[in-house]
Structures are given as structure tokens and as C-alpha cells.
Scaffold this active site. Structure first.
Site, PDB file in Angstrom:
ATOM      1  CB  CYS A 227      10.559  -7.105   0.928  1.00  0.00           C
ATOM      2  SG  CYS A 227      10.323  -5.911  -0.387  1.00  0.00           S
TER       3      CYS A 227
ATOM      4  CG  HIS B 120       5.918  -6.690  -0.429  1.00  0.00           C
ATOM      5  ND1 HIS B 120       6.970  -6.297   0.371  1.00  0.00           N
ATOM      6  CD2 HIS B 120       5.279  -7.699   0.221  1.00  0.00           C
ATOM      7  CE1 HIS B 120       6.952  -7.043   1.479  1.00  0.00           C
ATOM      8  NE2 HIS B 120       5.939  -7.901   1.411  1.00  0.00           N
TER       9      HIS B 120
END
Ligand code: ZN
Length: 402
Positions: A70, A350
Site C-alpha cells: 500500500c 496502512h
């Protein structure tokens, strides 16, 4: 005068950090009602499919997560929405620069351009896999081998450095000569240093992202001031602490450029006194880049053991940086167009990206394979980690004149 030279808190890609990050194994997924989010993403999927029929909706393509990638996807989306870099790839201008040089390695730029072209020509709502690109970035920077979570800003530095090396217009670097520009006025010296830099490093990537920082050291004993000029690819801003509530981006800029006293063991040698003296050091921006990348230093440098989640209030429009210029005559006004966000902690985090589509001007959330429209009022959050600003066109005209 190298004796006066200090270490800067500036990130220059010639010297990428070698220390590896601790491996962050788990990607933290946003928690929430599953059925709710499925409903929302289905609805949003419909919206995007509808929007895809219009030309303005290109570039709204998600990127598959290949396993903790990510950080990479977030930066790729920010770069995909960087107007001039995108066009460089879409118009195949990079080919000219690649062909001009008989370089052994051109695969990173080629894969990057191919990926951007796919993202801007795809008519399907399917997410694109960046695996070919990943193969090339890990060839260039082996630290990206494997599937560990990495730092998005470091990835950006490695990527831009790698792209730059492959499309550098300079094929034969001049032999290093020690030229002394210290007798020149600062403005002249800055220009000379910049053209010396371009003699070695000159590419589309430099045109877009690189600026020049001036650091001034003033001797407290004799008042002698020496200056050093360094190129920068981004600025790493310390997060100003106020004890309570939010801080502003300007607070962080002011902290970054705050006059610093060098005393005790840090005392530099004054060129005129020929002795170690207490000095003050100050940064100013000599040359503003077209795209200004601001990295908020949320992570502790000592092996990323802690994260500051302070809300840094940054302007979406008209970020006026004139007070940080070396001389106040130039205009430096920027508008925000992309943000790389980090949510979660140092151990589990994230990355996502919020980007303004260069065609439509609308904001979207890029969360790996998912792309969803968002309101510009949601862009500012305490997850903001790397900010991408573009010089306004009026400032740009002024800069091209100098
Ligand atoms: Zn002195």
C-alpha cells in the site's frame, strides 16, 4: 569553505539512507461494518463506472495490493495525478530521453510509464497490478524486495532518483572541479551552484521536483556570513508541538527554517576568524520547485519506534511561502493536489492516497484497488503524511522570468 558546512535536515536522493526499517508485518485494515462498506463500495463502483464514460474520469484506476504494498500504491497514485509527470509518460516523451542515452538500464522508467499509460487508458473498473513495476523498483533498490511494509516517503525518494537516473539528459558528467563562488553575491552564487548541479543532474524529474535550499551560517564573533546552496527533492518538516490541539503547516515550516544556534561541540570553524565560533544557522528557499513535496516527520528517526498523530492543518489552496524565500521578491504560492496518508501505528499501518484528478479537479480516495469519490473537505486529516503541492500558474510565470 567546507569547514563551515553543517549537516542538513534535508533529503537529497544522492545519499539514500541505508538503515532498514523494522519489518512491519501486518497491514491494518480499516474496521467497520462489512455490509455497510460493501454497500458503499458497490454504490461508488456504479458512480465510477458512470463517470468512466466521460473523458474526465480517466486515471481512476485502483492498484492491486501485492502484499503490504500500500505504501507503493499510495505514492504511485500521487505521481499518477502529478500533471506534468503523467503527461511526460502519456506523450511518450520519456522515450526521447531514454533513446538519447545508450544506458544499460531503462526498465524502471519504461515500466513506470507503462503503468501510468494503463492507468490513464483503462476503460475497465478492474484494478491494475503493479507487479512488473515492482520487479523493476526492487532491481533498482533491493530494499524493496519482498513484501514488508515500507515508508512511503523513502519509497518516493528512491523511485524519483531511479527514474531521474534513467532519463538524465547528462550522459557524460563533467570531471569534478573545485570552483569557488564565494566571492560572488549570494544571488549569483545560488545561480552558479544551480547550473553546476544541472551540468550533472538534468532531467524531466529535476525540472518538476527539485528546488534549491540556501543555508546561511553567521559567526557571532565577527559577523561573517557564509552560505551553502543545496538541491532538495522534498522537505522533511518537523512537526511543531504546541502542547494542545492542532498545529499549522506554516508552524512546521517556521520550525524547519528557524534560526538555530550552533555552540559547544557543534561550533563550526569561521572562515574569517579561522577559529571555531558560536554561529547561527538558518535555512531559506532559494529556488522553488514546480512540485513541492512536503514530508511531515511523524515517525521517530530512531528505528521508527513512535508516531506523532498530531493534526497538521494545511491549506488546500494558496499556500504562500514567500516568508521562507531567500529574498522576498519572488512569489511562491502553491495549491495542494495529492496527499499520501498513513493510518494506524508504527507496528501496523496502512497507506492510502487522496488525489485531485488533474482533468476534472475532483478529489478521490485511492485505497489499493478501491477508488472512491470524496469531498475536498475530507482531505485534511491527522493521517496526512506526504503532501504534494503545485506552484500556481501566476507564480510559475514569475519564476520562469528569473
Ligand atoms: Zn568569525
Amino acid at each position: 569553505m567546507p569547514t563551515m558546512r553543517q549537516t542538513y535536515n534535508v533529503t537529497v536522493p544522492e545519499d539514500p539512507p541505508s538503515a532498514a526499517f523494522p519489518f512491519i508485518k501486518q497491514e491494518m485494515r480499516r474496521k467497520g461494518s462489512v455490509s455497510g462498506s460493501v454497500l458503499v463500495s458497490t454504490f461508488v463502483g456504479l458512480l465510477i463506472n458512470q463517470a468512466k464514460n466521460s473523458k474526465s474520469a480517466q486515471g481512476l484506476v485502483g492498484l492491486k495490493n501485492l502484499g503490504n504494498t500500500c505504501f507503493m500504491n499510495s505514492i504511485l497514485q500521487c505521481l499518477s495525478n502529478t500533471h506534468s509527470l503523467r503527461d511526460y509518460c502519456l506523450h511518450n516523451s520519456h522515450r526521447r530521453d531514454l533513446n538519447n542515452n545508450s544506458r544499460a538500464n531503462t526498465a524502471l522508467m519504461e515500466e513506470f510509464a507503462k503503468l501510468i499509460q494503463t492507468m490513464w487508458s483503462s476503460t475497465s473498473s478492474e484494478a491494475v497490478s503493479p507487479s512488473e513495476f515492482k520487479t523493476q523498483i526492487q532491481r533498482y533498490a533491493p530494499r524493496f524486495v519482498g513484501y514488508n511494509q515500507q515508508d512511503a516517503q523513502e519509497f518516493l525518494r528512491f523511485l524519483l532518483d531511479g527514474l531521474h537516473n534513467e532519463v538524465n539528459r547528462v550522459t557524460v558528467r563533467p570531471r569534478g572541479s573545485v570552483e569557488d563562488f564565494d566571492h560572488l553575491p549570494d544571488e549569483e552564487k545560488g545561480k552558479k551552484m544551480w547550473s553546476k548541479y544541472l551540468e550533472r543532474e538534468d532531467s524531466k524529474i529535476v525540472d518538476v521536483f527539485v528546488g534549491q535550499l540556501k543555508s546561511s551560517l553567521t559567526c557571532s564573533h565577527c559577523g561573517f556570513c557564509s552560505t551553502v546552496f543545496d538541491p532538495f527533492w522534498d522537505l522533511s518538516l518537523p512537526i511543531a508541538k504546541k502542547g494542545y490541539g492542532e498545529v499549522s503547516l506554516m508552524d512546521c515550516m517556521r520550525l524547519f527554517t528557524k534560526e538555530d544556534v550552533l555552540d559547544g561541540d557543534e561550533k563550526p570553524t569561521c572562515y574569517r576568524c579561522k577559529a571555531r565560533r558560536r554561529c547561527t544557522k538558518k535555512f531559506t528557499i532559494q529556488k522553488f520547485p514546480r512540485i513541492l513535496v512536503l514530508h511531515l516527520k511523524r515517525f521517530s528517526e530512531a528505528r521508527r519506534t513512535s508516531k506523532l498523530s498530531t493534526f497538521v492543518n494545511f491549506p488546500m489552496k494558496d499556500l504562500d511561502l514567500r516568508e521562507f524565500t531567500s529574498d522576498n521578491s519572488i512569489n511562491a504560492v502553491y495549491n495542494l493536489y495529492a496527499v499520501s496518508n498513513h493510518s494506524g501505528t508504527t507496528m501496523g499501518g496502512h497507506y492510502t492516497a487522496y488525489c485531485r484528478n488533474p482533468n476534472s479537479g475532483e478529489w478521490y480516495t485511492f485505497n489499493d484497488s478501491r477508488v472512491t469519490p470524496m469531498s475536498s473537505s475530507q482531505v485534511r486529516s491527522s493521517d496526512a503524511y506526504v503532501l504534494f503541492y503545485e506552484l500556481t500558474s501566476s507564480s510559475r510565470i514569475e519564476h520562469s522570468r528569473c
